[in-house]
Design an enzyme around this catalytic site. Structure first.
Site, PDB file in Angstrom:
ATOM      1  N   ASP A   1       0.863  -1.181   0.000  1.00 19.10           N
ATOM      2  CA  ASP A   1       0.000   0.000   0.000  1.00 19.10           C
ATOM      3  C   ASP A   1       0.897   1.227   0.000  1.00 19.10           C
ATOM      4  O   ASP A   1       1.937   1.261   0.677  1.00 19.10           O
ATOM      5  CB  ASP A   1      -0.984  -0.008   1.173  1.00 19.10           C
ATOM      6  CG  ASP A   1      -0.329   0.076   2.538  1.00 19.10           C
ATOM      7  OD1 ASP A   1      -0.184   1.195   3.077  1.00 19.10           O
ATOM      8  OD2 ASP A   1       0.032  -0.993   3.081  1.00 19.10           O
TER       9      ASP A   1
ATOM     10  N   ASP B   1      -9.441   3.664   6.211  1.00 22.05           N
ATOM     11  CA  ASP B   1      -8.246   3.581   7.051  1.00 22.05           C
ATOM     12  C   ASP B   1      -8.564   4.258   8.386  1.00 22.05           C
ATOM     13  O   ASP B   1      -8.585   5.483   8.502  1.00 22.05           O
ATOM     14  CB  ASP B   1      -7.086   4.278   6.340  1.00 22.05           C
ATOM     15  CG  ASP B   1      -5.795   4.266   7.152  1.00 22.05           C
ATOM     16  OD1 ASP B   1      -5.824   3.873   8.329  1.00 22.05           O
ATOM     17  OD2 ASP B   1      -4.760   4.677   6.602  1.00 22.05           O
TER      18      ASP B   1
ATOM     19  N   GLU C   1      -7.539   4.820  12.105  1.00 22.10           N
ATOM     20  CA  GLU C   1      -6.461   4.676  13.080  1.00 22.10           C
ATOM     21  C   GLU C   1      -6.258   5.887  13.984  1.00 22.10           C
ATOM     22  O   GLU C   1      -5.351   5.878  14.817  1.00 22.10           O
ATOM     23  CB  GLU C   1      -5.149   4.340  12.366  1.00 22.10           C
ATOM     24  CG  GLU C   1      -4.766   5.255  11.220  1.00 22.10           C
ATOM     25  CD  GLU C   1      -3.480   4.783  10.534  1.00 22.10           C
ATOM     26  OE1 GLU C   1      -2.436   4.729  11.231  1.00 22.10           O
ATOM     27  OE2 GLU C   1      -3.530   4.492   9.325  1.00 22.10           O
TER      28      GLU C   1
END
Length: 542
Positions: free
Chosen positions: A99, A188, A190
């Site tokens: 990624d 994503d 986080e």
């Protein structure tokens, strides 16, 4: 994650469904080894897109919907050879991928692909304010060099969730849109950016809903156990696949709410030819063929079986490599993908609860997931390829059926008999009560054992395509499917109209719904066609 194939071809045009009123069984008692098709009369024919038809079966004329294949109408005339079974070693190690974001600069994707990377996932933005200027270039280059590609967005929960989702989808559409070979978008997750767990969860749910609404795909969630578990979020394992970040371990810890992982980010400091400096490295929970199949690029002959889940509104597809792909509301419960196998997988079967499944390899190896207990198998014994597993009603036993017609019981399964040796078996199915089974041979004959009574078959017909599968209906009947998508109904099985759909790949299985009032057909390219009360869990996978 089992992405359903949004671009797959469909069966039919026209696809015929035959209803044959079968004569009484010709031999045997209790339905054992009975062949009843030679004197059957075609009572009705339902077609998709054409008018009905009728005709005599087994009297020297062509069966309704079939074309002469050199036949005189005598038993066995005009019968195509059974579909060949895949053989040889299959699968391989877990597929590797990277990624990337703007921090990697200009990437030589040709070298990345040449280094054995199977997939790449490119960042589109960090929230709303920092867009990756390299995204469009990376998106196009990954496809050009044959990688499965994906897109992710670093999520900022303090910014508009819907606006961030729209930014991602708009950027992909501007770069050519989603298509075969693309993964669902990735959230994503986080950082909290100062918000409470409840606020982060609400924002994440809004992003997921918006992306699903606009793309028809259920996004993947990237997170780590240390970040996710303190959120106390509602379980996502039934709706979104997991990309877990867990570095420096031999196996990742699965965050709460998931049973398994789809992607595993193994390091944030990997090195890959074609990329300057450190890069995130990842593994797919399956082989290169599995990740390509998930993304809608299955190799020819990849899919082998379908099993329905506990609700009847989802199902799993199994591939020759042992990869398992969940559709509808089915939950991923494990995969045999991501390793080399000496023989291909030829079948998948649900447990009675629908909370697990068995995978069956041609060499007789049985692998169970969820509540599917491994009760023994035929691995190492040699013999003909094993092509079916038939569970008992308790889930504490099953029968294995091989191509030569041997039926071997395990657990609490009782031996009821087997067809004569020398007949090539192509499929088998349990009766609705689960105290018997049907065995289907390549000439179209149906053999019934235990409480499974043969009510007719296609023996003696001139068939246009090989016989492919059998499925028990709600009452005292069953359907027999041909590789070209024609389905014949026997006993009190209803004739159901099939949609006019087309596929270049042969049908390899027919699976009944939980009620027995419908069925799914599966072709080797992943095409699924639903009839009756079967729920169409496509066309896009999650």
């Amino acid at each position: 994650m089992a992405r359903s194939l949004a671009w797959k071809s469909r069966l039919g045009s026209p696809a015929l469904l035959l209803l044959l009123a079968a004569a009484p069984a010709l031999t045997g008692c209790g339905g054992k080894s009975s062949r009843g098709g030679a004197g059957a009369t075609a009572a009705a024919v339902t077609t998709a897109g054409t008018g009905g038809a009728s005709g005599q079966a087994g009297t020297g004329t062509t069966a309704p919907g079939a074309t002469p294949a050199g036949g005189s109408g005598t038993p066995g005339a005009g019968v195509p050879a059974p579909l060949p079974l895949p053989s040889g070693a299959v699968g391989g190690p877990r597929a590797a991928g990277v990624d990337v974001s703007r921090w990697q600069g200009t990437i030589d994707w040709a070298r990345v692909a040449g280094a054995g990377q199977a997939f790449g996932i490119a960042r589109v933005s960090d929230g709303l304010n920092t867009r990756d200027a390299t995204f469009a270039t990376n998106w196009a280059a990954m496809k050009r060099h044959g990688l499965v590609r994906g897109v992710y967005q670093f999520f900022r929960p303090t910014q508009g969730a819907v606006a961030q989702a729209d930014l991602l989808v708009d950027a992909v559409e501007a770069a050519g849109g989603f298509g075969p070979g693309d993964l669902p978008p990735v959230l994503d997750l986080e950082v909290r950016d100062g918000l409470t767990a409840a606020q982060v969860n609400a924002q994440a749910d809004a992003w997921l809903a918006r992306v699903t609404q606009r793309t028809g795909m259920r996004p993947i969630i990237y997170t780590s156990p240390g970040f996710w578990n303190p959120l106390g979020a509602a379980a996502k394992g039934d709706s979104n696949e997991l990309w877990v970040a867990h570095w420096g371990v031999s196996q990742p810890t699965v965050p709460s709410g998931w049973r398994t992982w789809l992607l595993w980010q193994t390091s944030d400091a990997g090195t890959v030819p074609g990329i300057n400096g450190a890069v995130d490295t990842n593994l797919w929970n399956g082989s290169r063929d599995d990740v390509r199949a998930y993304a809608g690029l299955p190799p020819e002959g990849f899919y082998r079986g379908l099993a329905v889940n506990s609700t009847g509104r989802g199902y799993w597809l199994a591939g020759v490599t042992g990869g398992v792909f969940a559709y509808g509301d089915a939950t991923a419960r494990g995969t045999a993908g991501g390793q080399r196998h000496p023989a291909p997988f030829l079948a998948i079967a649900r447990t009675p609860s629908g909370l697990g499944y068995w995978l069956v390899r041609a060499d007789g190896r049985v692998v169970g997931f969820g509540d599917a207990a491994e009760l023994g198998d035929l691995f190492g014994r040699g013999g003909a390829p094993v092509l079916a597993l038939l569970p008992t009603t308790t889930g504490r036993g099953y029968w294995l059926v091989d191509r030569d017609g041997a039926v071997t019981p395990f657990g609490d399964a009782q031996g009821y008999g087997a067809p004569p040796r020398g007949d090539t078996v192509v499929a088998a199915a349990t009766s609705r009560a689960g105290r018997g089974y049907y065995v289907l041979t390549g000439d179209g004959a149906v053999h019934g054992f235990g409480d499974a009574v043969a009510r007719g078959d296609l023996a003696g017909q001139s068939l246009a395509a090989p016989v492919a599968g059998i499925a028990a209906s709600a009452g005292d009947g069953y359907w027999v499917a041909l590789a070209d998508g024609v389905v014949a109904a026997f006993g009190d099985a209803p004739a159901l109209t099939l949609p006019a759909r087309r596929t270049a790949a042969p049908v390899v299985s027919i699976t009944p719904t939980l009620t027995g009032r419908g069925f799914w057909l599966l072709a080797t390219d992943g095409t699924v066609v639903a009839a009756g009360d079967a729920h169409d869990a496509g066309p896009r996978a999650r």
